[in-house]
Design a protein around this motif. Sequence first.
Motif, PDB file in Angstrom:
ATOM      1  N   GLY A 198      40.435  39.691  36.189  1.00 16.28           N
ATOM      2  CA  GLY A 198      40.606  38.654  35.303  1.00 16.28           C
ATOM      3  C   GLY A 198      40.153  37.479  35.813  1.00 16.28           C
ATOM      4  O   GLY A 198      39.590  37.340  37.042  1.00 16.28           O
ATOM      5  N   ARG A 199      40.158  36.554  35.114  1.00 15.18           N
ATOM      6  CA  ARG A 199      39.648  35.044  35.528  1.00 15.18           C
ATOM      7  C   ARG A 199      40.641  34.676  36.907  1.00 15.18           C
ATOM      8  O   ARG A 199      41.824  35.028  36.899  1.00 15.18           O
ATOM      9  N   SER A 200      39.882  33.804  37.403  1.00 15.97           N
ATOM     10  CA  SER A 200      40.563  33.269  38.684  1.00 15.97           C
ATOM     11  C   SER A 200      41.996  32.793  38.296  1.00 15.97           C
ATOM     12  O   SER A 200      41.858  31.921  37.293  1.00 15.97           O
ATOM     13  N   ASN A 201      42.946  32.791  38.962  1.00  6.48           N
ATOM     14  CA  ASN A 201      44.321  32.474  38.769  1.00  6.48           C
ATOM     15  C   ASN A 201      45.055  32.949  37.489  1.00  6.48           C
ATOM     16  O   ASN A 201      46.034  32.440  36.909  1.00  6.48           O
ATOM     17  N   VAL A 202      44.723  34.279  37.260  1.00  8.63           N
ATOM     18  CA  VAL A 202      45.196  34.725  35.796  1.00  8.63           C
ATOM     19  C   VAL A 202      46.851  35.366  36.508  1.00  8.63           C
ATOM     20  O   VAL A 202      47.391  35.797  35.492  1.00  8.63           O
ATOM     21  N   GLY A 203      46.748  35.849  37.678  1.00  4.90           N
ATOM     22  CA  GLY A 203      47.869  36.135  38.005  1.00  4.90           C
ATOM     23  C   GLY A 203      47.766  37.621  38.600  1.00  4.90           C
ATOM     24  O   GLY A 203      48.906  38.581  38.599  1.00  4.90           O
ATOM     25  N   LYS A 204      46.713  38.164  38.922  1.00  3.48           N
ATOM     26  CA  LYS A 204      46.485  39.425  39.343  1.00  3.48           C
ATOM     27  C   LYS A 204      47.543  39.849  40.600  1.00  3.48           C
ATOM     28  O   LYS A 204      47.959  41.038  40.459  1.00  3.48           O
TER      29      LYS A 204
END
Length: 198
Positions: free
Chosen positions: A30-36
Amino acid sequence: MEIKSARFIISNTDVRKCPQDGKPEYAFIGRSNVGKSSLINMLTRQNKLAMTSSTPGKTLLINHFLVNDAWYLVDLPGYGYAKRCKSQQEKLKDIISDYILRREQMTLLFLLIDSRHAPQKIDLEFIEWLGENGVPFSIVFTKADKLTRGQLHTNVEAYKARLLEQWEELPPVFVTSSEHAVGRTELLSYIDEINKTL
């Protein structure tokens, strides 16, 4: 599915150095900082399994975690972090596309989307790229706890409607909150169902 064990195995940037034991892999992107990382920790109930950071774009490696000694959970680098220099952005792009397109053990890709935002161009382009390359994926909306139930429903439905402008049918969609373990049962049951068919 009950997770009895989850442990870190290896980090690297080269798909050829990923584990060679043939176990199925479920990758998260996911995009950076999406909470992976938070989602991975929530699923495994281990707060420090995947390193979380308030700095976007911290994950630069392919991280493999072995679950129940049976399958891997894979944390891929986040995409779309604008503050990276051009060469680093290109390198990350290569790492991500190499893994997604060349890794035979990758059973499914979970694409994480921040439920608070309207559809972003970078995510839509990535979804299109997955479709063009025939990559099996599911969409996971994160940070559901940051919205009211009504806002969440509106945002998710708007996203689905946007995708249906280009797609005949949608991939499976999950709604999660790492904070409150929302979606944990659904995601793990889905992985379990797929594992039973392999």
